[in-house]
Motif scaffolding. Sequence first.
Motif, PDB file in Angstrom:
ATOM      1  N   GLN A 182      57.977  24.209 -59.813  1.00  0.00           N
ATOM      2  CA  GLN A 182      56.879  24.751 -59.021  1.00  0.00           C
ATOM      3  C   GLN A 182      56.427  23.765 -57.955  1.00  0.00           C
ATOM      4  O   GLN A 182      56.370  22.552 -58.188  1.00  0.00           O
ATOM      5  N   ASN A 183      56.092  24.312 -56.802  1.00  0.00           N
ATOM      6  CA  ASN A 183      55.718  23.525 -55.639  1.00  0.00           C
ATOM      7  C   ASN A 183      54.220  23.706 -55.390  1.00  0.00           C
ATOM      8  O   ASN A 183      53.754  24.824 -55.155  1.00  0.00           O
ATOM      9  N   HIS A 238      53.119  25.671 -52.431  1.00  0.00           N
ATOM     10  CA  HIS A 238      53.203  27.130 -52.455  1.00  0.00           C
ATOM     11  C   HIS A 238      51.931  27.768 -53.002  1.00  0.00           C
ATOM     12  O   HIS A 238      51.673  28.943 -52.751  1.00  0.00           O
ATOM     13  N   ASN A 260      51.450  29.668 -48.113  1.00  0.00           N
ATOM     14  CA  ASN A 260      52.616  30.524 -48.381  1.00  0.00           C
ATOM     15  C   ASN A 260      53.865  30.070 -47.628  1.00  0.00           C
ATOM     16  O   ASN A 260      54.722  30.886 -47.298  1.00  0.00           O
ATOM     17  N   LYS A 261      53.973  28.785 -47.376  1.00  0.00           N
ATOM     18  CA  LYS A 261      55.128  28.265 -46.634  1.00  0.00           C
ATOM     19  C   LYS A 261      56.313  28.052 -47.582  1.00  0.00           C
ATOM     20  O   LYS A 261      56.662  26.933 -47.930  1.00  0.00           O
ATOM     21  N   ARG A 262      56.892  29.153 -47.995  1.00  0.00           N
ATOM     22  CA  ARG A 262      57.967  29.086 -48.973  1.00  0.00           C
ATOM     23  C   ARG A 262      59.334  28.843 -48.337  1.00  0.00           C
ATOM     24  O   ARG A 262      60.345  28.783 -49.032  1.00  0.00           O
ATOM     25  N   ASP A 263      59.364  28.710 -47.023  1.00  0.00           N
ATOM     26  CA  ASP A 263      60.631  28.451 -46.354  1.00  0.00           C
ATOM     27  C   ASP A 263      60.858  26.968 -46.101  1.00  0.00           C
ATOM     28  O   ASP A 263      61.836  26.579 -45.475  1.00  0.00           O
ATOM     29  N   ASN A 310      59.783  21.260 -50.708  1.00  0.00           N
ATOM     30  CA  ASN A 310      58.632  20.530 -51.240  1.00  0.00           C
ATOM     31  C   ASN A 310      58.438  19.249 -50.431  1.00  0.00           C
ATOM     32  O   ASN A 310      59.349  18.431 -50.297  1.00  0.00           O
ATOM     33  N   PRO A 366      63.533  26.341 -54.560  1.00  0.00           N
ATOM     34  CA  PRO A 366      62.256  26.988 -54.870  1.00  0.00           C
ATOM     35  C   PRO A 366      62.284  27.714 -56.210  1.00  0.00           C
ATOM     36  O   PRO A 366      63.273  28.359 -56.567  1.00  0.00           O
ATOM     37  N   GLU A 372      59.383  29.976 -58.631  1.00  0.00           N
ATOM     38  CA  GLU A 372      58.029  30.533 -58.703  1.00  0.00           C
ATOM     39  C   GLU A 372      57.675  30.905 -60.136  1.00  0.00           C
ATOM     40  O   GLU A 372      58.509  31.427 -60.876  1.00  0.00           O
TER      41      GLU A 372
END
Length: 716
Positions: free
Chosen positions: A466-467, A470, A474-477, A480, A504, A506
């Motif tokens: 988990q990051n 995130h 919401n910068k999941r692109d 980390n 990534p 979640e």
Amino acid sequence: METNAISRRNFLRASGLAGTALCLGFYFPANAKKEQLMSATDQSGFEFNAWIRIDTDGKVTLTDHRAEMGQGSYQSVPQIIAEELEVNMKDINVIFAQGSPTKYGSQITGGSSTIRGSYKNLLKLSAAAREMLITAAANQWNASANECYAESGHVIHKPSGKKLNYGELVTAAAKLPPPQEVKLKKISDYKLIRKPLQRLDTPMKTNGEAIFGLDKRLPGMLYAAVERNPRLRGKVKSFDGSAALKVPGVKQVFKVQMIVFNTTRDGVVVIADSTWAAMQGRKALRVEWDDSGFEHVNTSDIYKAHEELLKTKEGLSFKKQGQPDPIIEQASKKIDVIYQTPYQSHGAMEPLNCVAHYQSDKIEIWGPIQAPDWVQGDISDKFKMPKDKVIVNMTFLGGGFGRKAFLDYTHEAVAISKQIGGPVQVVWTREDDLTQGPYRAGISYRGEGSIENGEISALKFKMAGQNIDHWNNNKRDKANGSTTEGFLKPYFDNIKNISFADVPYEMPLPNMWWRSVYASTNGFAYESFINEMAVLAEQDQLDFRRKYLKDERCQALIDKMEQVSGWKSRKKNEGFGVAITECFETMVGQIVKVSRHTDGKVKIDQVWAVMDCGWYVNPDIIKAQVEGSIVMGLGAAAIHEITFKNGLVEQKNFYDYLMPRMSDMPPVEVHIMENTADAGGVGEPGLPPFAPALTDAIYDLTGKRIRKLPFNLNTV
């Protein structure tokens, strides 16, 4: 002598209280294009913070803008000021600042930033005050300022021996323009800094004088206990508070929500005239939860998912140089291994608590808070109250490790206060603390590397877990941002082919900062892998590191580690392990010695820790922080973890989330490197190297390689 311009962050001097005190501080402009000196009459409505105030009785009041949670800012910051101001520590009174980023800049107590982020300004500020007082005395004597010096809160005229107390000079000094430049002492001239002075807060913490969050009382204050959904994102389906209302002292029962990152946690709150009554009322509650619509996770499933991702996904690239993939693929001497670290609770000895008073025209908060400026902004936004009407007061706090920089418990307290129309204290139990999170995330790592001609030809790391980023956005692109935290920068200069990536992952589990943040998990994986590479290359672990950590400070650190531990003269039947990590601008090397005792169990015999934190204040505080970091590192490596079953946390209290005992702790020897580099952090960097050094020592003794934490020392 070092000459420094004071105006680095818009130094500001103000004469306050109708000229009866000398107040000095900084102005923090939002969009400063040019630094400039400003006088009190030039403030034009700017907010000014009086970090230092000297009254006519000679007493110095320091406004501490950061929390004191045991890390030592309550001692170290006054020690800095006393050095350049030339006052006695006993004449300094410390008060906590209220939350105000426009006055104090960042107030977050985290990232080991309190000293390293402010020491230069504090030195300059104190030296400026000293020079203004000297000038005021010289003017009074019609003498040259060069003939005067400051000592123990007095200005002394060298030729005549005349002496004036600072209190006698503050009115005149407050009318002087601030000096454009000040001369700071050389390290060799320090009288207080770098000395192991006793902490100012020790007496008050032992005699009961210190006010912690739980000690705060307000007139008419009520008390709250909250039954929260044990699964984040679950909802209250229904509740029955009739039995709770029959408990003597219980006054109200109602539903409440607190915001946790980008979601909410439901709960039912019991209001009473005492904490005990509120807790008894809570036990009598009947709540039915709706936990549908989201995954109920198990720990074993988390790590299986990690492993699958590490095998099948390349992830988001964080840093890459050269071409490690083809080199590793073609190499004849290589390794490919997975390391795993567990979820952890913060486990601070003082559970969460907060006092809040919501009123129509202002909101006031008291409690153990690591980030008063963040709380001020958060409450202002969520309750639509002007920021200057949100007053956040810090108390002492009994441990935090990042948890008390979060915003959920303060938001919940304000929401409850608003509902009841008066002040309230919300107290979390140990069970609340352990089962609600947020937690340090469990992370898995895949390390691949190859050796050619005794040298590292390529390294490749991937992490899955988990990051924190995130949850905050919401910068999941993006990978980390802490993917390489803990990994020493010189490795990149001397290993041509290397890459780091984040895969990534979640989960509906709240995760956040924990002491040393991702360095606590990265350090185990990356330094364990370096040790495995040294074995693959058939080389001594410290000698192996020397080849890649070539800068002067790294070499000096390794020299010191060898010297203090007797690394080169270790004996048979002794296991020695090593690790070196870096975070928050501080490098720490640790060597751990283990042996197998007569009962057949492996025992940790000794830990040597060498810290290079650059410029520092108090060696005793540093040693205490390193020792505390090792205690926490031992717990996370070999004693406790947070596990999940059907979406519920299995650990409830210290009976099943065990803490290291005194009998578990080996002797710890701490050494501080002496140099003139800028200050690094102290509170956190001592933790990451312990676990990889310990598991390396166990391998050296037993031949067993440990790649998954926690493990049981008794069964190695």
